[in-house]
Motif scaffolding. Structure first.
Motif, PDB file in Angstrom:
ATOM      1  N   ASN A  11       0.829  -1.210   0.000  1.00 21.38           N
ATOM      2  CA  ASN A  11       0.000   0.000   0.000  1.00 21.38           C
ATOM      3  C   ASN A  11       0.859   1.254   0.000  1.00 21.38           C
ATOM      4  N   ARG A  12       1.930   1.237   0.783  1.00 25.35           N
ATOM      5  CA  ARG A  12       2.839   2.391   0.834  1.00 25.35           C
ATOM      6  C   ARG A  12       3.527   2.579  -0.517  1.00 25.35           C
ATOM      7  N   PHE A  13       3.936   1.479  -1.149  1.00 24.42           N
ATOM      8  CA  PHE A  13       4.572   1.522  -2.460  1.00 24.42           C
ATOM      9  C   PHE A  13       3.631   2.135  -3.493  1.00 24.42           C
ATOM     10  N   GLU A  14       2.377   1.692  -3.496  1.00 32.40           N
ATOM     11  CA  GLU A  14       1.390   2.245  -4.436  1.00 32.40           C
ATOM     12  C   GLU A  14       1.150   3.728  -4.169  1.00 32.40           C
ATOM     13  N   GLU A  15       1.119   4.089  -2.919  1.00 35.76           N
ATOM     14  CA  GLU A  15       0.911   5.491  -2.539  1.00 35.76           C
ATOM     15  C   GLU A  15       2.038   6.362  -3.094  1.00 35.76           C
ATOM     16  N   ILE A  16       3.259   5.891  -2.968  1.00 32.55           N
ATOM     17  CA  ILE A  16       4.412   6.639  -3.478  1.00 32.55           C
ATOM     18  C   ILE A  16       4.341   6.749  -4.999  1.00 32.55           C
ATOM     19  N   LEU A  17       3.980   5.655  -5.662  1.00 32.55           N
ATOM     20  CA  LEU A  17       3.880   5.687  -7.125  1.00 32.55           C
ATOM     21  C   LEU A  17       2.791   6.627  -7.610  1.00 32.55           C
ATOM     22  N   ASN A  18       1.701   6.676  -6.897  1.00 30.37           N
ATOM     23  CA  ASN A  18       0.557   7.487  -7.316  1.00 30.37           C
ATOM     24  C   ASN A  18       0.689   8.964  -6.969  1.00 30.37           C
ATOM     25  N   LYS A  19       1.662   9.312  -6.138  1.00 31.72           N
ATOM     26  CA  LYS A  19       1.882  10.709  -5.768  1.00 31.72           C
ATOM     27  C   LYS A  19       3.358  11.054  -5.958  1.00 31.72           C
ATOM     28  N   PRO A  20       3.796  11.118  -7.216  1.00 33.85           N
ATOM     29  CA  PRO A  20       5.219  11.409  -7.439  1.00 33.85           C
ATOM     30  C   PRO A  20       5.587  12.795  -6.929  1.00 33.85           C
ATOM     31  N   GLN A  21       6.777  12.901  -6.406  1.00 34.75           N
ATOM     32  CA  GLN A  21       7.254  14.183  -5.905  1.00 34.75           C
ATOM     33  C   GLN A  21       7.830  14.999  -7.056  1.00 34.75           C
TER      34      GLN A  21
END
Length: 93
Positions: free
Chosen positions: A65-75
């Motif tokens: 879930n954390r991995f998907e969150e990072i992918l879906n909200k690129p910095q």
């Protein structure tokens, strides 16, 4: 993996104790195999298991879930990243 009737063109040799050889021979016999085929098939099976473990990344649900969150909200790219992308030879296409 090679088939049984494929050309066998490599040799592996190693030493062990008489007790270990006797154990391995006993197990090979119980499976109806000769010692060489037993050792090769067992080693190949274990090698494939290790290879798979090395190539597969396992994540818990929380990690996924954390991995998907990072992918879906690129910095936004940092200045260092922009500088790196401006280096000569970097294909921007």
């Amino acid at each position: 993996m090679s088939k049984a009737n494929d050309l066998k063109d490599a040799r592996i040799e190693f030493k062990t104790s008489k007790d270990i050889k006797a154990l391995l021979q006993e197990v090979a016999n119980s499976l109806g195999m000769d010692l060489s085929n037993f050792l090769i098939s067992t080693a190949v099976q274990r090698a494939k298991e290790i290879q798979k473990e090395e190539r597969v990344l396992m994540l818990s649900n929380q990690e996924w879930n954390r991995f998907e969150e990072i992918l879906n909200k690129p910095q936004k790219p940092t200045q260092a990243l922009r500088d790196l992308m401006d280096l000569e030879g970097f294909d921007k296409s």
